[in-house]
Design a protein around this motif. Structure first.
Motif, PDB file in Angstrom:
ATOM      1  N   ILE A   1      -3.037  28.807  -7.931  1.00  0.00           N
ATOM      2  CA  ILE A   1      -3.161  29.499  -6.642  1.00  0.00           C
ATOM      3  C   ILE A   1      -2.176  29.041  -5.579  1.00  0.00           C
ATOM      4  O   ILE A   1      -2.118  29.619  -4.497  1.00  0.00           O
ATOM      5  N   SER A   2      -1.404  27.978  -5.854  1.00  0.00           N
ATOM      6  CA  SER A   2      -0.564  27.417  -4.791  1.00  0.00           C
ATOM      7  C   SER A   2       0.679  26.730  -5.345  1.00  0.00           C
ATOM      8  O   SER A   2       0.790  26.465  -6.532  1.00  0.00           O
ATOM      9  N   ASP A   3       1.563  26.438  -4.415  1.00  0.00           N
ATOM     10  CA  ASP A   3       2.692  25.539  -4.652  1.00  0.00           C
ATOM     11  C   ASP A   3       2.467  24.352  -3.730  1.00  0.00           C
ATOM     12  O   ASP A   3       1.782  24.472  -2.709  1.00  0.00           O
ATOM     13  N   TRP A   4       3.054  23.204  -4.064  1.00  0.00           N
ATOM     14  CA  TRP A   4       2.848  22.043  -3.212  1.00  0.00           C
ATOM     15  C   TRP A   4       4.036  21.110  -3.224  1.00  0.00           C
ATOM     16  O   TRP A   4       4.899  21.192  -4.088  1.00  0.00           O
ATOM     17  N   VAL A   5       4.043  20.249  -2.212  1.00  0.00           N
ATOM     18  CA  VAL A   5       5.028  19.180  -2.104  1.00  0.00           C
ATOM     19  C   VAL A   5       4.270  17.884  -1.895  1.00  0.00           C
ATOM     20  O   VAL A   5       3.134  17.874  -1.416  1.00  0.00           O
ATOM     21  N   ILE A   6       4.914  16.770  -2.278  1.00  0.00           N
ATOM     22  CA  ILE A   6       4.270  15.468  -2.113  1.00  0.00           C
ATOM     23  C   ILE A   6       5.240  14.502  -1.467  1.00  0.00           C
ATOM     24  O   ILE A   6       6.461  14.694  -1.491  1.00  0.00           O
ATOM     25  N   ALA A   7       4.670  13.444  -0.926  1.00  0.00           N
ATOM     26  CA  ALA A   7       5.460  12.298  -0.449  1.00  0.00           C
ATOM     27  C   ALA A   7       4.603  11.068  -0.656  1.00  0.00           C
ATOM     28  O   ALA A   7       3.403  11.075  -0.379  1.00  0.00           O
ATOM     29  N   ASP A   8       5.219  10.012  -1.177  1.00  0.00           N
ATOM     30  CA  ASP A   8       4.582   8.708  -1.308  1.00  0.00           C
ATOM     31  C   ASP A   8       5.307   7.757  -0.369  1.00  0.00           C
ATOM     32  O   ASP A   8       6.520   7.534  -0.516  1.00  0.00           O
ATOM     33  N   VAL A   9       4.583   7.208   0.604  1.00  0.00           N
ATOM     34  CA  VAL A   9       5.175   6.402   1.651  1.00  0.00           C
ATOM     35  C   VAL A   9       4.609   4.988   1.579  1.00  0.00           C
ATOM     36  O   VAL A   9       3.386   4.799   1.563  1.00  0.00           O
ATOM     37  N   GLU A  10       5.500   4.006   1.535  1.00  0.00           N
ATOM     38  CA  GLU A  10       5.063   2.615   1.508  1.00  0.00           C
ATOM     39  C   GLU A  10       4.640   2.194   2.908  1.00  0.00           C
ATOM     40  O   GLU A  10       5.332   2.444   3.894  1.00  0.00           O
ATOM     41  N   GLU A  11       3.473   1.581   2.993  1.00  0.00           N
ATOM     42  CA  GLU A  11       2.980   1.103   4.294  1.00  0.00           C
ATOM     43  C   GLU A  11       3.076  -0.399   4.368  1.00  0.00           C
ATOM     44  O   GLU A  11       3.014  -1.091   3.394  1.00  0.00           O
TER      45      GLU A  11
ATOM     46  N   ASP B   1      -0.519   0.410  -4.969  1.00  0.00           N
ATOM     47  CA  ASP B   1       0.890   0.297  -5.340  1.00  0.00           C
ATOM     48  C   ASP B   1       1.262   1.473  -6.236  1.00  0.00           C
ATOM     49  O   ASP B   1       0.414   2.328  -6.522  1.00  0.00           O
ATOM     50  N   MET B   2       2.506   1.535  -6.661  1.00  0.00           N
ATOM     51  CA  MET B   2       2.953   2.663  -7.483  1.00  0.00           C
ATOM     52  C   MET B   2       2.284   2.679  -8.859  1.00  0.00           C
ATOM     53  O   MET B   2       2.123   3.750  -9.444  1.00  0.00           O
ATOM     54  N   GLU B   3       1.869   1.539  -9.353  1.00  0.00           N
ATOM     55  CA  GLU B   3       1.125   1.519 -10.616  1.00  0.00           C
ATOM     56  C   GLU B   3      -0.218   2.228 -10.439  1.00  0.00           C
ATOM     57  O   GLU B   3      -0.655   2.979 -11.314  1.00  0.00           O
ATOM     58  N   ALA B   4      -0.858   2.018  -9.306  1.00  0.00           N
ATOM     59  CA  ALA B   4      -2.114   2.716  -9.012  1.00  0.00           C
ATOM     60  C   ALA B   4      -1.863   4.217  -8.852  1.00  0.00           C
ATOM     61  O   ALA B   4      -2.684   5.039  -9.269  1.00  0.00           O
ATOM     62  N   VAL B   5      -0.731   4.587  -8.258  1.00  0.00           N
ATOM     63  CA  VAL B   5      -0.374   5.998  -8.134  1.00  0.00           C
ATOM     64  C   VAL B   5      -0.245   6.619  -9.526  1.00  0.00           C
ATOM     65  O   VAL B   5      -0.740   7.726  -9.774  1.00  0.00           O
ATOM     66  N   GLU B   6       0.385   5.912 -10.445  1.00  0.00           N
ATOM     67  CA  GLU B   6       0.543   6.431 -11.809  1.00  0.00           C
ATOM     68  C   GLU B   6      -0.816   6.620 -12.487  1.00  0.00           C
ATOM     69  O   GLU B   6      -1.039   7.623 -13.172  1.00  0.00           O
ATOM     70  N   ARG B   7      -1.736   5.694 -12.304  1.00  0.00           N
ATOM     71  CA  ARG B   7      -3.081   5.840 -12.885  1.00  0.00           C
ATOM     72  C   ARG B   7      -3.815   7.012 -12.248  1.00  0.00           C
ATOM     73  O   ARG B   7      -4.517   7.770 -12.935  1.00  0.00           O
ATOM     74  N   TYR B   8      -3.676   7.170 -10.948  1.00  0.00           N
ATOM     75  CA  TYR B   8      -4.246   8.309 -10.231  1.00  0.00           C
ATOM     76  C   TYR B   8      -3.701   9.619 -10.800  1.00  0.00           C
ATOM     77  O   TYR B   8      -4.451  10.572 -11.047  1.00  0.00           O
ATOM     78  N   MET B   9      -2.395   9.650 -11.021  1.00  0.00           N
ATOM     79  CA  MET B   9      -1.766  10.876 -11.519  1.00  0.00           C
ATOM     80  C   MET B   9      -2.281  11.278 -12.897  1.00  0.00           C
ATOM     81  O   MET B   9      -2.350  12.466 -13.209  1.00  0.00           O
ATOM     82  N   THR B  10      -2.650  10.323 -13.717  1.00  0.00           N
ATOM     83  CA  THR B  10      -3.096  10.628 -15.078  1.00  0.00           C
ATOM     84  C   THR B  10      -4.614  10.684 -15.221  1.00  0.00           C
ATOM     85  O   THR B  10      -5.119  10.973 -16.302  1.00  0.00           O
ATOM     86  N   ASN B  11      -5.341  10.442 -14.144  1.00  0.00           N
ATOM     87  CA  ASN B  11      -6.800  10.501 -14.184  1.00  0.00           C
ATOM     88  C   ASN B  11      -7.243  11.907 -14.612  1.00  0.00           C
ATOM     89  O   ASN B  11      -6.705  12.918 -14.132  1.00  0.00           O
TER      90      ASN B  11
ATOM     91  N   MET C   1       0.843  -1.180   0.000  1.00  0.00           N
ATOM     92  CA  MET C   1       0.000   0.000   0.000  1.00  0.00           C
ATOM     93  C   MET C   1       0.892   1.249   0.000  1.00  0.00           C
ATOM     94  O   MET C   1       1.946   1.264   0.622  1.00  0.00           O
ATOM     95  N   ILE C   2       0.418   2.288  -0.664  1.00  0.00           N
ATOM     96  CA  ILE C   2       1.133   3.558  -0.744  1.00  0.00           C
ATOM     97  C   ILE C   2       0.244   4.652  -0.158  1.00  0.00           C
ATOM     98  O   ILE C   2      -0.898   4.846  -0.585  1.00  0.00           O
ATOM     99  N   ARG C   3       0.783   5.365   0.821  1.00  0.00           N
ATOM    100  CA  ARG C   3       0.099   6.537   1.380  1.00  0.00           C
ATOM    101  C   ARG C   3       0.660   7.750   0.645  1.00  0.00           C
ATOM    102  O   ARG C   3       1.862   7.989   0.651  1.00  0.00           O
ATOM    103  N   HIS C   4      -0.222   8.484  -0.020  1.00  0.00           N
ATOM    104  CA  HIS C   4       0.150   9.634  -0.848  1.00  0.00           C
ATOM    105  C   HIS C   4      -0.245  10.918  -0.117  1.00  0.00           C
ATOM    106  O   HIS C   4      -1.415  11.106   0.213  1.00  0.00           O
ATOM    107  N   TYR C   5       0.748  11.761   0.175  1.00  0.00           N
ATOM    108  CA  TYR C   5       0.528  13.020   0.879  1.00  0.00           C
ATOM    109  C   TYR C   5       0.805  14.190  -0.060  1.00  0.00           C
ATOM    110  O   TYR C   5       1.814  14.181  -0.771  1.00  0.00           O
ATOM    111  N   VAL C   6      -0.076  15.178  -0.034  1.00  0.00           N
ATOM    112  CA  VAL C   6       0.137  16.413  -0.793  1.00  0.00           C
ATOM    113  C   VAL C   6      -0.142  17.588   0.142  1.00  0.00           C
ATOM    114  O   VAL C   6      -1.219  17.665   0.736  1.00  0.00           O
ATOM    115  N   LEU C   7       0.841  18.467   0.278  1.00  0.00           N
ATOM    116  CA  LEU C   7       0.699  19.663   1.114  1.00  0.00           C
ATOM    117  C   LEU C   7       0.736  20.892   0.217  1.00  0.00           C
ATOM    118  O   LEU C   7       1.688  21.079  -0.549  1.00  0.00           O
ATOM    119  N   PHE C   8      -0.295  21.726   0.314  1.00  0.00           N
ATOM    120  CA  PHE C   8      -0.431  22.913  -0.520  1.00  0.00           C
ATOM    121  C   PHE C   8      -0.168  24.169   0.292  1.00  0.00           C
ATOM    122  O   PHE C   8      -0.643  24.311   1.415  1.00  0.00           O
TER     123      PHE C   8
END
Length: 97
Positions: free
Chosen positions: A87-97, A64-74, A1-8
């Motif tokens: 309106i913003s800048d952001w940072v991300i982190a993808d953390v394996e659980e 998984d990271m393949e699901a992250v890639e599909r999410y990114m292109t949705n 599982m991948i926990r995807h964090y985005v901070l704006f």
């Protein structure tokens, strides 16, 4: 599982009263329902007033990271990204659980 964090962080001069910010926030809230790869999706405004704090967070759970890639292109996710980019800048982190 991948926990995807985005901070704006809202850009200087941009506030929560701006209709563009409100639209981006509403779109972010809908991403979880629009992107089938997301097992969980949580968004919210940060309540901290510390200078290093970001303004808004989105947290998702994906298989998984393949699901992250599909999410990114949705398509809907890409529209939400466009709304935040203005309106913003952001940072991300993808953390394996």
């Amino acid at each position: 599982m991948i926990r995807h964090y985005v901070l704006f962080k809202l850009k200087p001069g941009v506030s929560w009263d701006d209709p563009k910010v409100q639209q981006a926030e509403q779109m972010a809230a809908k991403v979880g329902a629009e992107v089938p790869e997301l097992r969980e999706w949580t968004v919210g405004r940060n309540i901290s007033t510390r200078p290093v704090a970001y303004d808004f967070v989105a947290v998702g759970l994906l298989d998984d990271m393949e699901a992250v890639e599909r999410y990114m292109t949705n398509t809907f996710h890409q529209e939400a990204i466009s709304a935040w980019r203005e309106i913003s800048d952001w940072v991300i982190a993808d953390v394996e659980e």
